[in-house]
Design a protein around this motif. Structure first.
Motif, PDB file in Angstrom:
ATOM      1  N   GLU A 155       0.818  -1.207   0.000  1.00 54.82           N
ATOM      2  CA  GLU A 155       0.000   0.000   0.000  1.00 54.82           C
ATOM      3  C   GLU A 155       0.853   1.260   0.000  1.00 54.82           C
ATOM      4  O   GLU A 155       0.351   2.362  -0.176  1.00 54.82           O
ATOM      5  CB  GLU A 155      -0.956   0.005   1.211  1.00 54.82           C
ATOM      6  CG  GLU A 155      -0.303   0.321   2.557  1.00 54.82           C
ATOM      7  CD  GLU A 155       0.398  -0.879   3.174  1.00 54.82           C
ATOM      8  OE1 GLU A 155       1.087  -0.699   4.198  1.00 54.82           O
ATOM      9  OE2 GLU A 155       0.271  -1.989   2.622  1.00 54.82           O
ATOM     10  N   VAL A 164      -5.549   1.182   2.700  1.00 51.97           N
ATOM     11  CA  VAL A 164      -5.739   1.691   1.344  1.00 51.97           C
ATOM     12  C   VAL A 164      -6.691   2.888   1.367  1.00 51.97           C
ATOM     13  O   VAL A 164      -6.433   3.933   0.760  1.00 51.97           O
ATOM     14  CB  VAL A 164      -6.292   0.581   0.420  1.00 51.97           C
ATOM     15  CG1 VAL A 164      -6.700   1.175  -0.934  1.00 51.97           C
ATOM     16  CG2 VAL A 164      -5.261  -0.520   0.222  1.00 51.97           C
ATOM     17  N   GLN A 185      -4.378   1.248  -7.006  1.00 55.66           N
ATOM     18  CA  GLN A 185      -3.684   0.559  -5.916  1.00 55.66           C
ATOM     19  C   GLN A 185      -3.649  -0.933  -6.217  1.00 55.66           C
ATOM     20  O   GLN A 185      -4.675  -1.543  -6.489  1.00 55.66           O
ATOM     21  CB  GLN A 185      -4.390   0.791  -4.586  1.00 55.66           C
ATOM     22  CG  GLN A 185      -3.690   0.148  -3.396  1.00 55.66           C
ATOM     23  CD  GLN A 185      -2.327   0.785  -3.132  1.00 55.66           C
ATOM     24  OE1 GLN A 185      -2.222   1.970  -2.862  1.00 55.66           O
ATOM     25  NE2 GLN A 185      -1.277  -0.019  -3.231  1.00 55.66           N
TER      26      GLN A 185
END
Length: 383
Positions: free
Chosen positions: A61, A91, A77
């Motif tokens: 992350e 996240v 992501q």
């Protein structure tokens, strides 16, 4: 099933999820159009040198990919691990910080590999419960959750606005096989139908991955983001296509060397016969490492030509190198000047017309000092 695009002896092989993130980055590069750019960036001033390869996946992350078009941004992501509640919250915390910045984000994408069986749990907690989680934290402002608390801990309305905005722009994407995806999207860019041997096509993709990997690692460790514009991307595609052709299927030496990581503290390398034989030549460590790069480059050549069913060329390179060694050894023994260093230099400097460049000519003689060699094994000093 398409072949996995693993860089040769580069050190990135051990970086697990980070290597996967770069594959995703390369996949999205194929989507670039004129005026667009793709950026790979690290959160919180992260340096790869501070993250051990064993725990890199749990730090996924900390890296993000940003696709920019017409002053709008898609934040991507990548997760190649199990997305548990804590991971999902991390996240979302990063995205809340991004949403509150000057960057105009039009899409938030969470991409994960299908085999992990991850479910979309980013918004598992309601906005109220997530806000309570943030405000109740005792972590310092150095932590992501501490930063969010500092910004929004006393302003639920702003926090809710960020949360709901992200939710509206969010999508969850699973990928079955990223290598298959890459192999499909580059068919036109790397002119898959135009090469005689399909191995050339995959070598071009591999070269792109290696170049991008090298650039990203260098940028992250300099605490910079790595940006590829559409123009730069097309120039790189053209360069790779011109360099790797049916009659010249391997990447150039300097590009290979930039990515090739030699760690002589690694016991696999330190205990190898080729390393020990080079030590017997009284070479300083930097020169030993340079000769090992030659060896790895030759292995890159050897594997590529073997995959293309051009084994006879490999055989000729190796047989010529061994014959050169035999002649040099005999000559030095007759002259009573036989030393490990002289054997090495004499063999390296003999002509090998089957080798396409000097680095392959040097690399093959190091390769032939390996343990598994039988009739063609080279020794700079008899054991």
């Amino acid at each position: 099933m398409y072949p996995a695009f693993e860089p040769d002896k580069s050190g990135i092989n051990s970086l697990g999820g980070f290597s996967y993130q770069i594959r995703v980055f390369v996949y999205y590069l194929s989507k670039l159009e004129e005026g667009m750019q793709l950026e790979f960036e690290a959160y919180d001033d992260v340096s790869l040198t501070k993250i051990n390869s064993d725990n890199l996946d749990s730090n996924e992350e900390k890296f993000k990919t940003i696709l920019t078009k017409n002053h709008t941004t898609s934040a991507i992501q990548v997760k190649r691990t199990t997305i548990n509640d804590e991971t999902a919250q991390q996240v979302l915390l990063n995205w809340i910080l991004l949403e509150g910045s000057d960057v105009k984000v039009s899409k938030y994408v969470l991409l994960t590999e299908e085999s992990y069986g991850n479910e979309d749990n980013i918004f598992k907690l309601s906005c109220e419960d997530f806000f309570e989680l943030v405000t109740s934290t005792t972590k310092s402002v150095r932590a992501t959750i501490g930063k969010v608390k500092k910004l929004y801990g006393h302003n639920y309305r702003d926090f809710q606005e960020r949360y709901e905005s992200i939710k509206r722009k969010y999508s969850f994407k699973t990928v079955k096989d990223i290598d298959e995806e890459i192999a499909g999207v580059y068919s036109i860019l790397f002119r898959r139908a135009g090469v005689i041997n399909e191995i050339i096509y995959f070598q071009r993709i591999k070269a792109l991955l290696e170049k991008v990997t090298s650039n990203i690692i260098e940028s992250v460790n300099k605490k910079d983001s790595y940006v590829m514009t559409h123009g730069d991307f097309m120039k790189l595609i053209e360069h790779i296509s011109n360099e790797i052709k049916d009659n010249n299927p391997i990447m150039d030496y300097i590009s290979f060397k930039r990515l090739c990581s030699i760690d002589t503290s690694n016991l696999t390398i330190a205990n190898s016969r080729e390393f020990k034989q080079l030590e017997l030549c009284d070479l300083p460590l930097p020169l030993i490492e340079q000769h090992l790069v030659y060896c790895f480059y030759y292995e890159h050549f050897r594997l590529t030509y073997s995959e293309m069913n051009k084994v006879i060329k490999v055989e000729n390179v190796e047989e010529t190198a061994f014959e050169n060694y035999t002649i040099v050894k005999h000559t030095l023994e007759r002259m009573k000047t036989d030393t490990p260093f002289d054997r090495l230099e004499g063999t390296k400097n003999k002509v090998n017309s089957y080798a396409d460049n000097e680095q392959i000519k040097y690399g093959v003689v190091i390769y032939l000092t390996k343990d598994e060699m039988e009739d063609r094994q080279i020794s700079w000093k008899e054991e």
